[in-house]
Motif scaffolding. Structure first.
Motif, PDB file in Angstrom:
ATOM      1  N   VAL A  12      -8.264 -21.301   1.598  1.00  0.00           N
ATOM      2  CA  VAL A  12      -8.332 -20.262   2.622  1.00  0.00           C
ATOM      3  C   VAL A  12      -7.406 -19.105   2.231  1.00  0.00           C
ATOM      4  N   LEU A  13      -7.851 -17.883   2.535  1.00  0.00           N
ATOM      5  CA  LEU A  13      -7.003 -16.704   2.380  1.00  0.00           C
ATOM      6  C   LEU A  13      -6.597 -16.228   3.758  1.00  0.00           C
ATOM      7  N   LYS A  14      -5.308 -16.053   3.957  1.00  0.00           N
ATOM      8  CA  LYS A  14      -4.850 -15.444   5.206  1.00  0.00           C
ATOM      9  C   LYS A  14      -3.916 -14.297   4.856  1.00  0.00           C
ATOM     10  N   HIS A  15      -3.869 -13.330   5.761  1.00  0.00           N
ATOM     11  CA  HIS A  15      -3.012 -12.167   5.521  1.00  0.00           C
ATOM     12  C   HIS A  15      -2.189 -11.895   6.766  1.00  0.00           C
ATOM     13  N   THR A  16      -0.942 -11.457   6.536  1.00  0.00           N
ATOM     14  CA  THR A  16      -0.014 -11.162   7.617  1.00  0.00           C
ATOM     15  C   THR A  16       0.543  -9.764   7.391  1.00  0.00           C
ATOM     16  N   GLN A  17       0.299  -8.870   8.351  1.00  0.00           N
ATOM     17  CA  GLN A  17       0.791  -7.504   8.273  1.00  0.00           C
ATOM     18  C   GLN A  17       2.314  -7.479   8.409  1.00  0.00           C
ATOM     19  N   ASP A  18       2.935  -6.516   7.759  1.00  0.00           N
ATOM     20  CA  ASP A  18       4.380  -6.276   7.853  1.00  0.00           C
ATOM     21  C   ASP A  18       5.205  -7.517   7.530  1.00  0.00           C
ATOM     22  N   ALA A  19       4.745  -8.275   6.537  1.00  0.00           N
ATOM     23  CA  ALA A  19       5.472  -9.482   6.137  1.00  0.00           C
ATOM     24  C   ALA A  19       5.596  -9.512   4.620  1.00  0.00           C
ATOM     25  N   THR A  20       6.690 -10.052   4.160  1.00  0.00           N
ATOM     26  CA  THR A  20       6.914 -10.269   2.732  1.00  0.00           C
ATOM     27  C   THR A  20       7.653 -11.589   2.582  1.00  0.00           C
ATOM     28  N   ILE A  21       7.710 -12.081   1.356  1.00  0.00           N
ATOM     29  CA  ILE A  21       8.538 -13.260   1.058  1.00  0.00           C
ATOM     30  C   ILE A  21       9.391 -12.942  -0.156  1.00  0.00           C
ATOM     31  N   ASP A  22      10.410 -13.750  -0.362  1.00  0.00           N
ATOM     32  CA  ASP A  22      11.368 -13.466  -1.431  1.00  0.00           C
ATOM     33  C   ASP A  22      10.789 -13.628  -2.831  1.00  0.00           C
ATOM     34  N   VAL A  71       0.881  -1.167   0.000  1.00  0.00           N
ATOM     35  CA  VAL A  71       0.000   0.000   0.000  1.00  0.00           C
ATOM     36  C   VAL A  71       0.917   1.215   0.000  1.00  0.00           C
ATOM     37  N   SER A  72       1.041   1.844  -1.156  1.00  0.00           N
ATOM     38  CA  SER A  72       2.100   2.825  -1.378  1.00  0.00           C
ATOM     39  C   SER A  72       2.009   4.068  -0.501  1.00  0.00           C
ATOM     40  N   ASP A  73       0.820   4.600  -0.280  1.00  0.00           N
ATOM     41  CA  ASP A  73       0.749   5.854   0.465  1.00  0.00           C
ATOM     42  C   ASP A  73       0.842   5.679   1.974  1.00  0.00           C
ATOM     43  N   SER A  74       0.588   4.481   2.489  1.00  0.00           N
ATOM     44  CA  SER A  74       0.711   4.253   3.933  1.00  0.00           C
ATOM     45  C   SER A  74       2.000   3.505   4.284  1.00  0.00           C
ATOM     46  N   GLY A  75       2.662   2.963   3.268  1.00  0.00           N
ATOM     47  CA  GLY A  75       3.890   2.204   3.510  1.00  0.00           C
ATOM     48  C   GLY A  75       3.638   0.797   4.052  1.00  0.00           C
ATOM     49  N   GLU A  76       2.392   0.374   4.104  1.00  0.00           N
ATOM     50  CA  GLU A  76       2.078  -0.961   4.630  1.00  0.00           C
ATOM     51  C   GLU A  76       2.478  -2.043   3.646  1.00  0.00           C
ATOM     52  N   ARG A  77       2.937  -3.153   4.198  1.00  0.00           N
ATOM     53  CA  ARG A  77       3.223  -4.351   3.417  1.00  0.00           C
ATOM     54  C   ARG A  77       2.438  -5.489   4.048  1.00  0.00           C
ATOM     55  N   VAL A  78       1.745  -6.246   3.214  1.00  0.00           N
ATOM     56  CA  VAL A  78       0.927  -7.349   3.700  1.00  0.00           C
ATOM     57  C   VAL A  78       1.191  -8.560   2.819  1.00  0.00           C
ATOM     58  N   LEU A  79       1.397  -9.688   3.446  1.00  0.00           N
ATOM     59  CA  LEU A  79       1.548 -10.940   2.723  1.00  0.00           C
ATOM     60  C   LEU A  79       0.196 -11.624   2.682  1.00  0.00           C
ATOM     61  N   LEU A  80      -0.305 -11.874   1.463  1.00  0.00           N
ATOM     62  CA  LEU A  80      -1.547 -12.617   1.281  1.00  0.00           C
ATOM     63  C   LEU A  80      -1.181 -14.019   0.833  1.00  0.00           C
ATOM     64  N   GLU A  81      -1.736 -15.019   1.512  1.00  0.00           N
ATOM     65  CA  GLU A  81      -1.454 -16.409   1.172  1.00  0.00           C
ATOM     66  C   GLU A  81      -2.766 -17.144   0.930  1.00  0.00           C
ATOM     67  N   SER A 136       0.993  -3.430  -6.062  1.00  0.00           N
ATOM     68  CA  SER A 136       1.224  -2.117  -5.458  1.00  0.00           C
ATOM     69  C   SER A 136       0.041  -1.226  -5.804  1.00  0.00           C
ATOM     70  N   LEU A 137      -0.532  -0.603  -4.775  1.00  0.00           N
ATOM     71  CA  LEU A 137      -1.660   0.301  -4.987  1.00  0.00           C
ATOM     72  C   LEU A 137      -1.786   1.266  -3.824  1.00  0.00           C
ATOM     73  N   THR A 138      -2.611   2.272  -3.997  1.00  0.00           N
ATOM     74  CA  THR A 138      -2.863   3.219  -2.923  1.00  0.00           C
ATOM     75  C   THR A 138      -3.984   2.682  -2.036  1.00  0.00           C
ATOM     76  N   ARG A 139      -4.113   3.279  -0.884  1.00  0.00           N
ATOM     77  CA  ARG A 139      -5.198   2.881   0.020  1.00  0.00           C
ATOM     78  C   ARG A 139      -6.555   3.168  -0.617  1.00  0.00           C
ATOM     79  N   ALA A 140      -6.674   4.291  -1.323  1.00  0.00           N
ATOM     80  CA  ALA A 140      -7.929   4.630  -2.005  1.00  0.00           C
ATOM     81  C   ALA A 140      -8.288   3.569  -3.046  1.00  0.00           C
ATOM     82  N   ALA A 141      -7.284   3.042  -3.740  1.00  0.00           N
ATOM     83  CA  ALA A 141      -7.539   1.982  -4.719  1.00  0.00           C
ATOM     84  C   ALA A 141      -8.000   0.709  -4.023  1.00  0.00           C
ATOM     85  N   LEU A 142      -7.396   0.384  -2.883  1.00  0.00           N
ATOM     86  CA  LEU A 142      -7.812  -0.794  -2.116  1.00  0.00           C
ATOM     87  C   LEU A 142      -9.255  -0.648  -1.645  1.00  0.00           C
TER      88      LEU A 142
END
Length: 135
Positions: free
Chosen positions: A65-75, A50-60, A82-88
């Motif tokens: 099942v869909l799970k999400h983890t805040q402040d996580a990434t994988i290689d 989320v470009s304007d807030s700087g958030e990174r979320v890993l969606l798996e 990449s999108l803005t919060r308004a786009a989300l």
């Protein structure tokens, strides 16, 4: 007992309400909408930026099942979105599609673009009025 009476569908969410939600709260909704049986054989990882807030979320996505983890990434995610919060918020409200946002420059996808489209295609849209009990 006549079943469901067809009436106008009320709006259950407003733009202000969704904007006030945390990103985690917004991402819970596609987890509910994911068609588990259809997604059961799929395995994807999406890095959401989320470009304007700087958030990174890993969606798996795995085992339906869909799970999400805040402040996580994988290689090596399936795709990085990449999108803005308004786009989300626009996607969550059904006012925009990922494809339209990418075409308009409000979002970008690196990696397997088709996988993102396939994932979005597995999200069910529910009818507001439905039978509670049927014979």
């Amino acid at each position: 007992r006549d079943g469901v009476v067809e009436m106008a569908t009320p709006s259950t969410a407003s733009q202000d309400l969704v904007r006030a939600m945390t990103t985690a709260m917004i991402l819970d909704y596609p987890g509910v909408r994911l068609n588990g049986p259809e997604a059961a054989s799929r395995t994807w990882t999406f890095d959401l930026a989320v470009s304007d807030s700087g958030e990174r979320v890993l969606l798996e996505v795995g085992n339906g099942v869909l799970k999400h983890t805040q402040d996580a990434t994988i290689d090596h995610p399936t795709a990085t979105i990449s999108l803005t919060r308004a786009a989300l918020v626009g996607i969550a409200m059904g006012q925009a599609t990922v494809e339209d946002l990418v075409a308009g420059g409000a979002a970008s996808i690196e990696g397997d673009v088709a996988a993102v489209g396939d994932f979005m295609g597995l999200l069910d849209t529910f009818e507001f009025w439905f039978n509670i009990a049927t014979p």
